[in-house]
Design a protein around this motif. Structure first.
Motif, PDB file in Angstrom:
ATOM      1  N   VAL A 311       8.197   2.008 -13.933  1.00 16.21           N
ATOM      2  CA  VAL A 311       8.291   1.390 -12.602  1.00 16.21           C
ATOM      3  C   VAL A 311       7.042   1.825 -11.857  1.00 16.21           C
ATOM      4  O   VAL A 311       6.724   3.018 -11.814  1.00 16.21           O
ATOM      5  CB  VAL A 311       9.569   1.827 -11.856  1.00 16.21           C
ATOM      6  CG1 VAL A 311       9.582   1.275 -10.433  1.00 16.21           C
ATOM      7  CG2 VAL A 311      10.802   1.342 -12.615  1.00 16.21           C
ATOM      8  N   ILE A 312       6.289   0.852 -11.348  1.00 20.44           N
ATOM      9  CA  ILE A 312       5.033   1.158 -10.660  1.00 20.44           C
ATOM     10  C   ILE A 312       5.147   0.711  -9.209  1.00 20.44           C
ATOM     11  O   ILE A 312       5.331  -0.479  -8.923  1.00 20.44           O
ATOM     12  CB  ILE A 312       3.855   0.481 -11.391  1.00 20.44           C
ATOM     13  CG1 ILE A 312       3.748   1.114 -12.794  1.00 20.44           C
ATOM     14  CG2 ILE A 312       2.550   0.658 -10.614  1.00 20.44           C
ATOM     15  CD1 ILE A 312       2.928   0.356 -13.762  1.00 20.44           C
ATOM     16  N   TYR A 313       5.102   1.679  -8.320  1.00 23.56           N
ATOM     17  CA  TYR A 313       5.163   1.388  -6.885  1.00 23.56           C
ATOM     18  C   TYR A 313       3.749   1.135  -6.359  1.00 23.56           C
ATOM     19  O   TYR A 313       2.796   1.799  -6.783  1.00 23.56           O
ATOM     20  CB  TYR A 313       5.770   2.576  -6.118  1.00 23.56           C
ATOM     21  CG  TYR A 313       7.261   2.751  -6.339  1.00 23.56           C
ATOM     22  CD1 TYR A 313       8.167   1.810  -5.856  1.00 23.56           C
ATOM     23  CD2 TYR A 313       7.766   3.865  -7.016  1.00 23.56           C
ATOM     24  CE1 TYR A 313       9.529   1.969  -6.039  1.00 23.56           C
ATOM     25  CE2 TYR A 313       9.133   4.033  -7.207  1.00 23.56           C
ATOM     26  CZ  TYR A 313      10.016   3.070  -6.708  1.00 23.56           C
ATOM     27  OH  TYR A 313      11.360   3.224  -6.895  1.00 23.56           O
ATOM     28  N   TYR A 314       3.636   0.183  -5.425  1.00 23.21           N
ATOM     29  CA  TYR A 314       2.350  -0.101  -4.778  1.00 23.21           C
ATOM     30  C   TYR A 314       2.641  -0.798  -3.454  1.00 23.21           C
ATOM     31  O   TYR A 314       3.772  -1.248  -3.226  1.00 23.21           O
ATOM     32  CB  TYR A 314       1.468  -0.997  -5.684  1.00 23.21           C
ATOM     33  CG  TYR A 314       2.089  -2.328  -6.021  1.00 23.21           C
ATOM     34  CD1 TYR A 314       2.940  -2.475  -7.116  1.00 23.21           C
ATOM     35  CD2 TYR A 314       1.854  -3.455  -5.213  1.00 23.21           C
ATOM     36  CE1 TYR A 314       3.545  -3.684  -7.406  1.00 23.21           C
ATOM     37  CE2 TYR A 314       2.452  -4.679  -5.504  1.00 23.21           C
ATOM     38  CZ  TYR A 314       3.303  -4.780  -6.601  1.00 23.21           C
ATOM     39  OH  TYR A 314       3.904  -5.987  -6.869  1.00 23.21           O
ATOM     40  N   LEU A 315       1.629  -0.880  -2.599  1.00 21.56           N
ATOM     41  CA  LEU A 315       1.808  -1.602  -1.346  1.00 21.56           C
ATOM     42  C   LEU A 315       1.350  -3.050  -1.534  1.00 21.56           C
ATOM     43  O   LEU A 315       0.399  -3.321  -2.290  1.00 21.56           O
ATOM     44  CB  LEU A 315       1.017  -0.938  -0.211  1.00 21.56           C
ATOM     45  CG  LEU A 315       1.471   0.479   0.170  1.00 21.56           C
ATOM     46  CD1 LEU A 315       0.588   1.037   1.289  1.00 21.56           C
ATOM     47  CD2 LEU A 315       2.944   0.506   0.571  1.00 21.56           C
ATOM     48  N   GLU A 316       2.034  -3.939  -0.839  1.00 25.80           N
ATOM     49  CA  GLU A 316       1.772  -5.373  -0.966  1.00 25.80           C
ATOM     50  C   GLU A 316       0.275  -5.717  -0.894  1.00 25.80           C
ATOM     51  O   GLU A 316      -0.209  -6.531  -1.662  1.00 25.80           O
ATOM     52  CB  GLU A 316       2.508  -6.080   0.174  1.00 25.80           C
ATOM     53  CG  GLU A 316       2.786  -7.504  -0.098  1.00 25.80           C
ATOM     54  CD  GLU A 316       3.879  -8.043   0.830  1.00 25.80           C
ATOM     55  OE1 GLU A 316       4.162  -7.420   1.881  1.00 25.80           O
ATOM     56  OE2 GLU A 316       4.438  -9.089   0.476  1.00 25.80           O
ATOM     57  N   GLU A 317      -0.445  -5.042   0.008  1.00 26.82           N
ATOM     58  CA  GLU A 317      -1.867  -5.367   0.207  1.00 26.82           C
ATOM     59  C   GLU A 317      -2.688  -5.110  -1.067  1.00 26.82           C
ATOM     60  O   GLU A 317      -3.776  -5.660  -1.220  1.00 26.82           O
ATOM     61  CB  GLU A 317      -2.425  -4.534   1.377  1.00 26.82           C
ATOM     62  CG  GLU A 317      -2.514  -3.048   1.053  1.00 26.82           C
ATOM     63  CD  GLU A 317      -2.432  -2.137   2.284  1.00 26.82           C
ATOM     64  OE1 GLU A 317      -1.556  -2.381   3.130  1.00 26.82           O
ATOM     65  OE2 GLU A 317      -3.214  -1.183   2.367  1.00 26.82           O
ATOM     66  N   ASN A 318      -2.171  -4.285  -1.969  1.00 23.54           N
ATOM     67  CA  ASN A 318      -2.911  -3.964  -3.200  1.00 23.54           C
ATOM     68  C   ASN A 318      -2.352  -4.694  -4.422  1.00 23.54           C
ATOM     69  O   ASN A 318      -2.686  -4.336  -5.554  1.00 23.54           O
ATOM     70  CB  ASN A 318      -2.890  -2.450  -3.437  1.00 23.54           C
ATOM     71  CG  ASN A 318      -3.634  -1.714  -2.340  1.00 23.54           C
ATOM     72  OD1 ASN A 318      -4.720  -2.128  -1.946  1.00 23.54           O
ATOM     73  ND2 ASN A 318      -3.045  -0.646  -1.827  1.00 23.54           N
ATOM     74  N   GLU A 319      -1.532  -5.700  -4.187  1.00 22.67           N
ATOM     75  CA  GLU A 319      -0.851  -6.358  -5.313  1.00 22.67           C
ATOM     76  C   GLU A 319      -1.825  -6.898  -6.351  1.00 22.67           C
ATOM     77  O   GLU A 319      -1.654  -6.704  -7.551  1.00 22.67           O
ATOM     78  CB  GLU A 319       0.048  -7.483  -4.787  1.00 22.67           C
ATOM     79  CG  GLU A 319       0.822  -8.158  -5.900  1.00 22.67           C
ATOM     80  CD  GLU A 319       2.153  -8.716  -5.427  1.00 22.67           C
ATOM     81  OE1 GLU A 319       3.068  -7.925  -5.139  1.00 22.67           O
ATOM     82  OE2 GLU A 319       2.249  -9.931  -5.315  1.00 22.67           O
ATOM     83  N   GLN A 320      -2.875  -7.574  -5.880  1.00 23.50           N
ATOM     84  CA  GLN A 320      -3.834  -8.178  -6.830  1.00 23.50           C
ATOM     85  C   GLN A 320      -4.507  -7.117  -7.668  1.00 23.50           C
ATOM     86  O   GLN A 320      -4.591  -7.247  -8.895  1.00 23.50           O
ATOM     87  CB  GLN A 320      -4.870  -8.954  -6.035  1.00 23.50           C
ATOM     88  CG  GLN A 320      -4.347 -10.291  -5.575  1.00 23.50           C
ATOM     89  CD  GLN A 320      -5.311 -11.391  -5.928  1.00 23.50           C
ATOM     90  OE1 GLN A 320      -6.457 -11.364  -5.484  1.00 23.50           O
ATOM     91  NE2 GLN A 320      -4.866 -12.328  -6.743  1.00 23.50           N
ATOM     92  N   ALA A 321      -4.981  -6.074  -7.010  1.00 26.33           N
ATOM     93  CA  ALA A 321      -5.705  -5.016  -7.731  1.00 26.33           C
ATOM     94  C   ALA A 321      -4.791  -4.362  -8.762  1.00 26.33           C
ATOM     95  O   ALA A 321      -5.202  -4.079  -9.891  1.00 26.33           O
ATOM     96  CB  ALA A 321      -6.228  -3.970  -6.735  1.00 26.33           C
ATOM     97  N   VAL A 322      -3.538  -4.135  -8.401  1.00 31.33           N
ATOM     98  CA  VAL A 322      -2.624  -3.413  -9.299  1.00 31.33           C
ATOM     99  C   VAL A 322      -2.127  -4.328 -10.413  1.00 31.33           C
ATOM    100  O   VAL A 322      -2.255  -4.013 -11.599  1.00 31.33           O
ATOM    101  CB  VAL A 322      -1.438  -2.818  -8.502  1.00 31.33           C
ATOM    102  CG1 VAL A 322      -0.422  -2.186  -9.437  1.00 31.33           C
ATOM    103  CG2 VAL A 322      -1.943  -1.810  -7.471  1.00 31.33           C
ATOM    104  N   LEU A 323      -1.576  -5.485 -10.045  1.00 24.67           N
ATOM    105  CA  LEU A 323      -0.976  -6.341 -11.074  1.00 24.67           C
ATOM    106  C   LEU A 323      -2.031  -6.990 -11.956  1.00 24.67           C
ATOM    107  O   LEU A 323      -1.815  -7.156 -13.156  1.00 24.67           O
ATOM    108  CB  LEU A 323      -0.084  -7.408 -10.431  1.00 24.67           C
ATOM    109  CG  LEU A 323       1.139  -6.874  -9.699  1.00 24.67           C
ATOM    110  CD1 LEU A 323       2.060  -8.011  -9.299  1.00 24.67           C
ATOM    111  CD2 LEU A 323       1.908  -5.854 -10.536  1.00 24.67           C
TER     112      LEU A 323
END
Ligand code: ADP
Ligand code: DP6
Ligand code: CO
Length: 354
Positions: A311-323
């Motif tokens: 499970v990888i938590y992140y903030l919405e603003e970083n969705e592109q970079a993370v996913l």
């Protein structure tokens, strides 16, 4: 005339994924933990248990059907939940003699998880939270989520945290009867609604070592364990609550990843060692480390329960970079979902149908 009606009530309950992990019991009958823990409840749009509770004088025995298969309900966990809920109903019935005597009827529980069961994605948490809430609805109990969490805890420890949405702590308590070992809301989902989670389903297979037996083995054999439970976790609980209060993602991420790693370290320190992570899990850890290195700060946080799924938590603003990075760089993942990490749990959807 005898009451032969079938009474039913339905509910759903969400999964919660701990960022400070529960691993170890001081009392195995009451599911009293050796340390407090803290989790984020995931949105029910994605992962949830749906449970219907029914009771009738015409039923012969208590029955639980999970994902279409009949389960053994003679175990202490199911029995404890049934007993506690029946006794609360019996108190209502003795105060009001016009109420139907539901506490004396056998129960039929029908439950479905829309995600892998017993694969390290907290099915026991959503499962027992839904079971307790469905029966509480059926019995029209007035108890609040914290009071119900005391009962759900006896089904599965982590279940006590799924009675709330948002950011939830399970305070270990000090009483020997478990009366103060309860879930509390740290912050509602609306406090930090930008929080999201990606779930990498590495394997949907049933785990080899259940959480219950794994943590017992750790308590009995790991030398690192008492340092974690008594020294490390109490400090992390305080820091994590503060990070959530301040919406400080870097500290949240740092603590989340450290705590997952330490939990898996005490599993490895157990005799015989317990391996929940596999090569794909470790690749996910490295991928998150790369994402954070590239960003120059922690924008993603991995955590693993008792299984290989990340499970990888992140903030919405970083969705592109993370996913984007996760999609491009991971092989061996059966599938992944990105979900809203936190949502308020509605207890309004219950209905009672005589
Ligand atoms: P997980 O990592 O999925 O929580 P556990 O080993 O902790 O795995 O618990 C799995 C067990 O939880 C199942 O074998 C079953 O006994 C119980 N469980 C799971 N889902 C439900 C449900 N919907 N209703 C009742 N019990 C459930
Ligand atoms: C790694 O709550 O499933 O997910 O109380 O024996 O049913 P029992 O165990 P369970 O353990 C969960 C362990 C964990 C960490 C966590 O959820 O805090
Ligand atoms: Co579990």
């Amino acid at each position: 005339m005898a009451d032969t009606k079938v009474y039913t009530a339905s509910t759903t309950a969400p999964v919660n994924i701990a960022v400070i992990k529960y691993w170890g019991k001081r009392d195995t009958k009451l599911n009293l933990p050796t340390n407090s823990s803290l989790s984020v409840t995931l949105s029910q749009d994605d992962l949830r248990t749906h449970t219907t509770a029914a009771c009738s004088s015409t039923f012969s025995t208590d029955t639980l059907i999970l994902n279409g298969e009949s389960q053994d309900v003679s175990g202490a966990r199911q029995q404890a939940c049934f007993r506690e809920l029946r006794s609360l109903r019996a108190a209502l019935e003795s105060a009001n003699s016009t109420l139907p005597k539901l506490s004396t009827f056998p129960l039929l529980i029908v439950s479905e998880n829309n995600f892998p069961t017993a694969a390290g994605l907290a099915s026991s948490a959503a499962g027992f939270a839904a079971l307790v809430r469905a029966i509480a609805n059926l019995y029209e109990l007035p108890q609040n989520p914290t009071e119900l969490s005391r009962i759900a805890r006896q089904g599965s420890g982590s279940a006590c945290r799924s009675l709330f949405g948002g950011y939830v702590s399970w305070e270990q308590g000090t009483e020997t009867d478990g009366s103060d070992s309860l879930a509390l809301e740290v912050a509602p989902a609306s406090h930090w609604p930008q929080m999201k989670a990606a779930i990498l389903v590495v394997s949907a297979a049933k785990k080899g070592v259940s959480s219950t037996s794994g943590m017992q083995a750790t308590v009995a054999t790991s030398e690192l364990f008492s340092h974690r439970a008594n020294v490390v976790v109490p400090q992390r609980m305080e820091k994590m609550k503060q990070a959530i209060k301040e919406r400080d993602f870097e500290t949240f991420a740092d603590l989340t990843m450290k705590d997952s790693n330490q939990f898996h370290a005490v599993c490895l320190d157990t005799q015989p060692p317990i391996f929940y992570l596999n090569d794909v899990s470790r690749a996910a850890i490295r991928a998150v480390d790369e994402i954070n290195k590239k960003a120059g700060k922690k924008i993603a946080a991995y955590t693993f329960d008792a299984g290989p799924n990340a499970v990888i938590y992140y903030l919405e603003e970083n969705e592109q970079a993370v996913l984007g990075a996760l999609n491009g760089g991971l092989e061996g993942v059966e599938g992944w979902k990105n979900v809203t990490a936190s949502a308020d749990v509605s207890i309004e959807e219950a209905f009672l149908q005589p």
